[in-house]
Design a protein around this motif. Structure first.
Motif, PDB file in Angstrom:
ATOM      1  N   VAL A   4       0.845  -1.195   0.000  1.00  0.00           N
ATOM      2  CA  VAL A   4       0.000   0.000   0.000  1.00  0.00           C
ATOM      3  C   VAL A   4       0.880   1.244   0.000  1.00  0.00           C
ATOM      4  CG1 VAL A   4      -1.799   1.279   1.224  1.00  0.00           C
ATOM      5  CG2 VAL A   4      -1.795  -1.238   1.246  1.00  0.00           C
ATOM      6  N   ASP A   6       0.423   5.437  -0.012  1.00  0.00           N
ATOM      7  CA  ASP A   6      -0.481   6.588   0.041  1.00  0.00           C
ATOM      8  C   ASP A   6       0.312   7.873  -0.200  1.00  0.00           C
ATOM      9  OD1 ASP A   6      -0.986   5.733   3.504  1.00  0.00           O
ATOM     10  OD2 ASP A   6       0.724   6.755   2.595  1.00  0.00           O
ATOM     11  N   CYS A  22      -4.351   6.454  -2.879  1.00  0.00           N
ATOM     12  CA  CYS A  22      -3.882   5.213  -2.268  1.00  0.00           C
ATOM     13  C   CYS A  22      -3.823   4.151  -3.354  1.00  0.00           C
ATOM     14  CB  CYS A  22      -4.812   4.769  -1.149  1.00  0.00           C
ATOM     15  SG  CYS A  22      -4.367   3.173  -0.432  1.00  0.00           S
ATOM     16  N   ALA A  24      -2.855   0.147  -4.079  1.00  0.00           N
ATOM     17  CA  ALA A  24      -2.578  -1.174  -3.523  1.00  0.00           C
ATOM     18  C   ALA A  24      -2.156  -2.094  -4.654  1.00  0.00           C
ATOM     19  CB  ALA A  24      -3.807  -1.726  -2.820  1.00  0.00           C
ATOM     20  N   MET A  34     -10.982  -0.727   1.202  1.00  0.00           N
ATOM     21  CA  MET A  34      -9.886   0.220   1.339  1.00  0.00           C
ATOM     22  C   MET A  34     -10.432   1.467   2.009  1.00  0.00           C
ATOM     23  SD  MET A  34      -8.097  -0.232  -2.423  1.00  0.00           S
ATOM     24  CE  MET A  34      -6.648   0.773  -2.061  1.00  0.00           C
ATOM     25  N   CYS A  98      -3.665   5.149   4.585  1.00  0.00           N
ATOM     26  CA  CYS A  98      -4.548   4.276   3.829  1.00  0.00           C
ATOM     27  C   CYS A  98      -4.449   2.866   4.392  1.00  0.00           C
ATOM     28  CB  CYS A  98      -4.170   4.283   2.349  1.00  0.00           C
ATOM     29  SG  CYS A  98      -5.201   3.215   1.330  1.00  0.00           S
ATOM     30  N   THR A 100      -5.786  -1.150   3.701  1.00  0.00           N
ATOM     31  CA  THR A 100      -6.414  -2.126   2.810  1.00  0.00           C
ATOM     32  C   THR A 100      -6.657  -3.405   3.593  1.00  0.00           C
ATOM     33  OG1 THR A 100      -5.362  -1.203   0.831  1.00  0.00           O
ATOM     34  CG2 THR A 100      -6.095  -3.482   0.714  1.00  0.00           C
ATOM     35  N   GLY A 110      -0.539   1.911   4.566  1.00  0.00           N
ATOM     36  CA  GLY A 110       0.429   2.742   3.886  1.00  0.00           C
ATOM     37  C   GLY A 110       1.331   3.427   4.900  1.00  0.00           C
TER      38      GLY A 110
END
Length: 119
Positions: A4, A6, A22, A24, A34, A98, A100, A110
């Protein structure tokens, strides 16, 4: 595994706008949702906005009507989500992260991007 990244933070005046990004990559087919969280100095990390792969969104009350999270876009080997932040206030100042989450429940974060709202 999911990676990830960001980005998009910066310094903005009160009332201004910023858009966070962001991305991924990795096992993106396993991504369930997310979203964005933020942490101000000396405070806990709090939810800002999330979106599931089915399009369901969730916002913190403090940002409703000002922030908008995009749908998750899929392009080749990446999933991307944006957070459009309008009418920014000094109290929005924080590091934004961020997150996920995959269907199996594992979370990936992130590195964070700093948002500073100040005149």
């Amino acid at each position: 595994q999911v990676q990830v990244v960001d980005s998009g933070g910066g310094l903005v005046q009160p009332g201004g706008s910023l858009r966070l990004s962001c991305e991924a990559s990795g096992s993106i087919n396993s991504i369930y949702h997310m979203g964005w969280y933020r942490q101000a100095p000396g405070k806990q990390r709090d939810l800002v906005a999330t979106i599931t792969t089915y399009g369901s969104t969730n916002y913190a009350d403090s940002v409703k009507g000002r922030f908008t999270i995009s749908t998750i876009s899929r392009d080749n080997a990446k999933n991307t989500v944006y957070l459009q932040m309008n009418s920014l206030k000094p109290e929005d100042t924080a590091v934004y992260y961020c997150k996920t989450v995959v269907f199996q429940g594992r979370e990936y974060w992130g590195q964070g991007t700093q948002v500073t709202v100040s005149s």
